[in-house]
Design a protein around this motif. Structure first.
Motif, mmCIF file in Angstrom:
data_model
loop_
_atom_site.group_PDB
_atom_site.id
_atom_site.type_symbol
_atom_site.label_atom_id
_atom_site.label_comp_id
_atom_site.label_asym_id
_atom_site.label_seq_id
_atom_site.Cartn_x
_atom_site.Cartn_y
_atom_site.Cartn_z
ATOM 1 N N MET A 1 1.260 63.410 70.194
ATOM 2 C CA MET A 1 1.890 63.876 68.970
ATOM 3 C C MET A 1 0.869 63.777 67.841
ATOM 4 S SD MET A 1 5.299 62.356 67.268
ATOM 5 C CE MET A 1 6.309 63.467 66.375
ATOM 6 N N ALA A 2 0.658 64.848 67.160
ATOM 7 C CA ALA A 2 -0.326 64.897 66.067
ATOM 8 C C ALA A 2 0.225 64.209 64.827
ATOM 9 C CB ALA A 2 -0.667 66.345 65.756
ATOM 10 N N ARG A 3 -0.693 63.625 64.111
ATOM 11 C CA ARG A 3 -0.315 62.960 62.859
ATOM 12 C C ARG A 3 0.100 64.013 61.832
ATOM 13 N NH1 ARG A 3 -2.719 58.011 59.861
ATOM 14 N NH2 ARG A 3 -2.256 58.566 57.723
ATOM 15 N N LYS A 4 1.133 63.684 61.043
ATOM 16 C CA LYS A 4 1.601 64.608 60.009
ATOM 17 C C LYS A 4 0.541 64.726 58.919
ATOM 18 C CE LYS A 4 6.510 63.591 60.488
ATOM 19 N NZ LYS A 4 7.695 63.057 59.805
ATOM 20 N N SER A 5 0.501 65.865 58.288
ATOM 21 C CA SER A 5 -0.432 66.055 57.182
ATOM 22 C C SER A 5 0.006 65.201 55.991
ATOM 23 C CB SER A 5 -0.469 67.524 56.768
ATOM 24 O OG SER A 5 0.750 67.879 56.148
ATOM 25 N N LYS A 6 -0.925 64.945 55.107
ATOM 26 C CA LYS A 6 -0.604 64.160 53.910
ATOM 27 C C LYS A 6 0.486 64.855 53.102
ATOM 28 C CE LYS A 6 -2.552 61.804 50.009
ATOM 29 N NZ LYS A 6 -3.675 61.045 49.548
ATOM 30 N N LYS A 7 0.422 66.163 53.030
ATOM 31 C CA LYS A 7 1.441 66.924 52.291
ATOM 32 C C LYS A 7 2.819 66.714 52.911
ATOM 33 C CE LYS A 7 2.130 71.527 50.390
ATOM 34 N NZ LYS A 7 1.577 72.880 50.283
ATOM 35 N N GLN A 8 2.895 66.726 54.250
ATOM 36 C CA GLN A 8 4.170 66.529 54.931
ATOM 37 C C GLN A 8 4.663 65.096 54.766
ATOM 38 O OE1 GLN A 8 6.230 68.832 56.338
ATOM 39 N NE2 GLN A 8 7.643 67.113 56.361
ATOM 40 N N ARG A 9 3.757 64.120 54.853
ATOM 41 C CA ARG A 9 4.155 62.720 54.658
ATOM 42 C C ARG A 9 4.703 62.514 53.249
ATOM 43 N NH1 ARG A 9 -0.880 61.693 57.117
ATOM 44 N NH2 ARG A 9 -1.680 60.847 55.142
ATOM 45 N N ASN A 10 4.051 63.108 52.254
ATOM 46 C CA ASN A 10 4.526 62.992 50.872
ATOM 47 C C ASN A 10 5.888 63.653 50.705
ATOM 48 O OD1 ASN A 10 2.265 61.581 50.124
ATOM 49 N ND2 ASN A 10 1.227 63.325 49.212
ATOM 50 N N ALA A 11 6.085 64.803 51.322
ATOM 51 C CA ALA A 11 7.380 65.487 51.239
ATOM 52 C C ALA A 11 8.471 64.635 51.885
ATOM 53 C CB ALA A 11 7.297 66.854 51.907
#
Length: 113
Positions: free
Chosen positions: A1-11
């Protein structure tokens, strides 16, 4: 499983934080700032009611300002903020607006003692 992008983590964090705020509001849970604001008001008004009010306020101010200075705040600015609050609280009237979303009928506050 790929790590979520910073933008997605912030959202995701925005969604989680909004849920926490909504739950606190539904439970009528005061925040740390609500408690701190009330405690400071009570401490200042109690000091102002003392016979040696100026001495009591000076001791309270000094204790608070020393710790603010340790955090990196300017001493003179901290003293100014404290004095402004002490002046604002000097009439002993309840200085906070009612939180109408907590109880729409609660518009009169009992006197602090």
């Amino acid at each position: 499983m790929a790590r979520k992008s910073k933008k997605q983590r912030n959202a995701d964090q925005v969604v989680r934080q909004q849920r926490v705020r909504d739950e606190a509001k539904a439970r009528r849970r005061p925040s740390r700032d609500d408690l701190a604001r009330m405690l400071l008001w009570q401490m200042i008004t109690a000091a102002q009611r003392r016979r040696d009010a100026r001495l009591a306020l000076n001791k309270l101010s000094e204790a608070i300002v020393v710790d603010l200075e340790r955090q990196g705040f300017d001493v003179r600015e901290s003293e100014d903020v404290f004095e402004e609050l002490a002046d604002r609280y000097s009439d002993e009237l309840f200085p906070f607006r009612p939180k109408r979303y907590l109880n729409p009928r609660s518009t009169v506050f009992p006197p602090h003692r």
